[in-house]
Design a protein around this motif. Structure first.
Motif, PDB file in Angstrom:
ATOM      1  N   ARG A  39      58.756  20.402 -10.971  1.00 28.21           N
ATOM      2  CA  ARG A  39      57.902  19.053 -11.419  1.00 28.21           C
ATOM      3  C   ARG A  39      56.393  19.407 -12.315  1.00 28.21           C
ATOM      4  O   ARG A  39      56.388  20.063 -11.970  1.00 28.21           O
ATOM      5  N   ARG A  40      56.103  18.582 -13.235  1.00 28.00           N
ATOM      6  CA  ARG A  40      55.125  19.148 -14.448  1.00 28.00           C
ATOM      7  C   ARG A  40      54.069  18.002 -13.285  1.00 28.00           C
ATOM      8  O   ARG A  40      54.177  16.428 -13.603  1.00 28.00           O
ATOM      9  N   CYS A  41      53.182  18.883 -13.245  1.00 27.98           N
ATOM     10  CA  CYS A  41      51.609  17.793 -12.309  1.00 27.98           C
ATOM     11  C   CYS A  41      51.440  16.739 -13.157  1.00 27.98           C
ATOM     12  O   CYS A  41      51.429  17.221 -14.657  1.00 27.98           O
ATOM     13  N   VAL A  56      54.503  13.049   4.907  1.00 25.56           N
ATOM     14  CA  VAL A  56      54.262  13.944   4.170  1.00 25.56           C
ATOM     15  C   VAL A  56      53.660  14.023   2.858  1.00 25.56           C
ATOM     16  O   VAL A  56      54.573  13.656   2.165  1.00 25.56           O
ATOM     17  N   VAL A  57      52.952  14.340   2.426  1.00 26.27           N
ATOM     18  CA  VAL A  57      51.770  14.591   0.717  1.00 26.27           C
ATOM     19  C   VAL A  57      52.507  16.084   0.001  1.00 26.27           C
ATOM     20  O   VAL A  57      51.920  17.208   1.337  1.00 26.27           O
ATOM     21  N   LEU A  58      52.953  16.052  -0.611  1.00 22.78           N
ATOM     22  CA  LEU A  58      53.457  17.660  -0.727  1.00 22.78           C
ATOM     23  C   LEU A  58      52.057  17.122  -2.545  1.00 22.78           C
ATOM     24  O   LEU A  58      51.718  16.621  -3.330  1.00 22.78           O
ATOM     25  N   ARG A  59      51.333  18.127  -2.490  1.00 21.92           N
ATOM     26  CA  ARG A  59      50.540  18.387  -3.427  1.00 21.92           C
ATOM     27  C   ARG A  59      50.781  19.410  -4.846  1.00 21.92           C
ATOM     28  O   ARG A  59      51.028  20.385  -4.033  1.00 21.92           O
ATOM     29  N   CYS A  60      50.312  19.385  -5.483  1.00 22.76           N
ATOM     30  CA  CYS A  60      50.266  20.010  -6.374  1.00 22.76           C
ATOM     31  C   CYS A  60      49.033  21.982  -5.839  1.00 22.76           C
ATOM     32  O   CYS A  60      47.883  21.827  -6.091  1.00 22.76           O
ATOM     33  N   PRO A  61      50.191  23.108  -6.119  1.00 27.55           N
ATOM     34  CA  PRO A  61      49.494  23.923  -5.225  1.00 27.55           C
ATOM     35  C   PRO A  61      47.913  25.150  -6.859  1.00 27.55           C
ATOM     36  O   PRO A  61      47.771  25.199  -6.039  1.00 27.55           O
ATOM     37  N   GLY A  62      48.358  24.191  -7.787  1.00 29.40           N
ATOM     38  CA  GLY A  62      47.233  24.090  -9.043  1.00 29.40           C
ATOM     39  C   GLY A  62      46.144  23.578  -8.782  1.00 29.40           C
ATOM     40  O   GLY A  62      44.947  24.115  -9.213  1.00 29.40           O
ATOM     41  N   CYS A  63      45.935  22.254  -8.512  1.00 28.82           N
ATOM     42  CA  CYS A  63      44.514  21.230  -9.167  1.00 28.82           C
ATOM     43  C   CYS A  63      44.785  20.721  -7.261  1.00 28.82           C
ATOM     44  O   CYS A  63      43.599  19.401  -7.742  1.00 28.82           O
ATOM     45  N   GLU A  64      45.671  20.381  -6.246  1.00 31.64           N
ATOM     46  CA  GLU A  64      45.875  19.559  -5.064  1.00 31.64           C
ATOM     47  C   GLU A  64      46.222  18.502  -5.140  1.00 31.64           C
ATOM     48  O   GLU A  64      46.094  17.705  -4.241  1.00 31.64           O
ATOM     49  N   PRO A  88      48.018  14.630  -5.085  1.00 38.37           N
ATOM     50  CA  PRO A  88      49.646  14.542  -5.473  1.00 38.37           C
ATOM     51  C   PRO A  88      51.062  14.658  -6.313  1.00 38.37           C
ATOM     52  O   PRO A  88      50.772  13.559  -7.190  1.00 38.37           O
ATOM     53  N   GLY A  89      51.293  14.656  -5.280  1.00 35.64           N
ATOM     54  CA  GLY A  89      53.390  15.090  -6.266  1.00 35.64           C
ATOM     55  C   GLY A  89      54.176  13.843  -5.665  1.00 35.64           C
ATOM     56  O   GLY A  89      54.448  13.505  -5.895  1.00 35.64           O
ATOM     57  N   LEU A  90      54.522  14.046  -4.715  1.00 36.28           N
ATOM     58  CA  LEU A  90      55.357  13.245  -3.438  1.00 36.28           C
ATOM     59  C   LEU A  90      55.332  12.971  -2.607  1.00 36.28           C
ATOM     60  O   LEU A  90      54.585  13.446  -1.718  1.00 36.28           O
ATOM     61  N   ARG A  91      55.453  11.588  -2.382  1.00 38.43           N
ATOM     62  CA  ARG A  91      54.356  11.127  -0.512  1.00 38.43           C
ATOM     63  C   ARG A  91      56.213  10.716  -0.421  1.00 38.43           C
ATOM     64  O   ARG A  91      57.058  10.218  -0.748  1.00 38.43           O
ATOM     65  N   VAL A  92      56.658  11.033   1.219  1.00 38.59           N
ATOM     66  CA  VAL A  92      57.553  10.479   1.595  1.00 38.59           C
ATOM     67  C   VAL A  92      56.968  10.199   3.038  1.00 38.59           C
ATOM     68  O   VAL A  92      56.693  10.800   4.543  1.00 38.59           O
ATOM     69  N   VAL A  93      57.137   8.977   3.024  1.00 41.71           N
ATOM     70  CA  VAL A  93      57.389   9.101   4.585  1.00 41.71           C
ATOM     71  C   VAL A  93      59.061   8.196   5.419  1.00 41.71           C
ATOM     72  O   VAL A  93      59.148   7.707   5.360  1.00 41.71           O
ATOM     73  N   GLU A  94      58.882   8.943   6.920  1.00 43.51           N
ATOM     74  CA  GLU A  94      60.502   8.666   7.951  1.00 43.51           C
ATOM     75  C   GLU A  94      59.848   7.163   8.052  1.00 43.51           C
ATOM     76  O   GLU A  94      58.761   6.618   9.202  1.00 43.51           O
ATOM     77  N   LEU A  95      61.001   5.766   8.249  1.00 44.44           N
ATOM     78  CA  LEU A  95      61.176   4.858   8.595  1.00 44.44           C
ATOM     79  C   LEU A  95      61.981   4.867   9.537  1.00 44.44           C
ATOM     80  O   LEU A  95      62.907   5.451  10.081  1.00 44.44           O
ATOM     81  N   VAL A  96      61.824   3.164  10.451  1.00 45.91           N
ATOM     82  CA  VAL A  96      62.944   3.459  11.381  1.00 45.91           C
ATOM     83  C   VAL A  96      64.663   3.683  10.908  1.00 45.91           C
ATOM     84  O   VAL A  96      65.068   3.928  11.277  1.00 45.91           O
ATOM     85  N   VAL A 149      59.791   6.384  -0.378  1.00 46.43           N
ATOM     86  CA  VAL A 149      59.680   7.872  -0.889  1.00 46.43           C
ATOM     87  C   VAL A 149      58.535   7.329  -2.795  1.00 46.43           C
ATOM     88  O   VAL A 149      59.483   6.345  -2.946  1.00 46.43           O
ATOM     89  N   SER A 150      57.765   8.194  -2.863  1.00 45.55           N
ATOM     90  CA  SER A 150      57.132   7.884  -4.187  1.00 45.55           C
ATOM     91  C   SER A 150      57.227   8.842  -4.567  1.00 45.55           C
ATOM     92  O   SER A 150      55.844   9.871  -4.312  1.00 45.55           O
ATOM     93  N   TRP A 151      57.334   9.161  -5.503  1.00 45.27           N
ATOM     94  CA  TRP A 151      56.869  10.023  -7.196  1.00 45.27           C
ATOM     95  C   TRP A 151      55.613  10.047  -7.585  1.00 45.27           C
ATOM     96  O   TRP A 151      55.049   8.235  -7.671  1.00 45.27           O
ATOM     97  N   ALA A 152      54.562  10.723  -8.130  1.00 41.80           N
ATOM     98  CA  ALA A 152      53.128  10.416  -8.296  1.00 41.80           C
ATOM     99  C   ALA A 152      53.541   9.735  -9.659  1.00 41.80           C
ATOM    100  O   ALA A 152      54.304  10.830 -10.528  1.00 41.80           O
ATOM    101  N   ALA A 153      53.271   8.692 -10.858  1.00 37.47           N
ATOM    102  CA  ALA A 153      53.453   8.265 -11.919  1.00 37.47           C
ATOM    103  C   ALA A 153      52.311   9.315 -12.959  1.00 37.47           C
ATOM    104  O   ALA A 153      51.023   9.211 -13.274  1.00 37.47           O
ATOM    105  N   ARG A 154      52.360   9.730 -14.174  1.00 36.99           N
ATOM    106  CA  ARG A 154      51.258   9.867 -15.076  1.00 36.99           C
ATOM    107  C   ARG A 154      50.958   8.885 -15.812  1.00 36.99           C
ATOM    108  O   ARG A 154      51.451   7.620 -15.950  1.00 36.99           O
ATOM    109  N   ARG A 155      49.758   9.188 -15.351  1.00 35.50           N
ATOM    110  CA  ARG A 155      48.905   8.136 -15.708  1.00 35.50           C
ATOM    111  C   ARG A 155      48.260   8.275 -17.211  1.00 35.50           C
ATOM    112  O   ARG A 155      48.334   9.638 -17.851  1.00 35.50           O
ATOM    113  N   SER A 156      48.796   7.805 -18.184  1.00 39.89           N
ATOM    114  CA  SER A 156      47.527   7.885 -19.368  1.00 39.89           C
ATOM    115  C   SER A 156      45.647   8.611 -19.290  1.00 39.89           C
ATOM    116  O   SER A 156      45.547   8.092 -18.687  1.00 39.89           O
TER     117      SER A 156
END
Length: 84
Positions: free
Chosen positions: A28-30, A50-58, A60-68, A73-80
């Motif tokens: 994944r590209r940060c 769970v939040v997965l964060r880039c090891p270079g700049c911290e 957030p790249g991916l968030r996962v929440v377990e529901l009933v 699941v949400s991937w961080a979107a690139r911003r302009s």
């Protein structure tokens, strides 16, 4: 100094369950710093989900929440104006 995160490989089972396959080798590209790393190299912070964060700049790249009834699941979107 105490680390408050786990290696992204520690949540391999959760990622596979939520996304249907092993995701730790997927690169994944940060959105912020532009570094390309495998999700297994990301830092996993545990809380209500769970939040997965880039090891270079911290960033957030991916968030996962377990529901009933499944997962949120949400991937961080690139911003302009950010690095590629």
């Amino acid at each position: 100094m105490t680390a408050y995160w786990l290696d992204g490989n520690a949540v391999a089972g959760l990622l596979a369950e939520a996304l249907g396959e092993d995701m730790t080798t997927v690169e994944r590209r940060c959105e912020h710093c532009g570094e390309v790393r495998a999700l297994g190299a990301y830092r996993a912070y545990l809380g209500a989900g769970v939040v997965l964060r880039c090891p270079g700049c911290e960033t957030p790249g991916l968030r996962v929440v377990e529901l009933v009834d499944g997962f949120s699941v949400s991937w961080a979107a690139r911003r302009s104006g950010r690095a590629p």
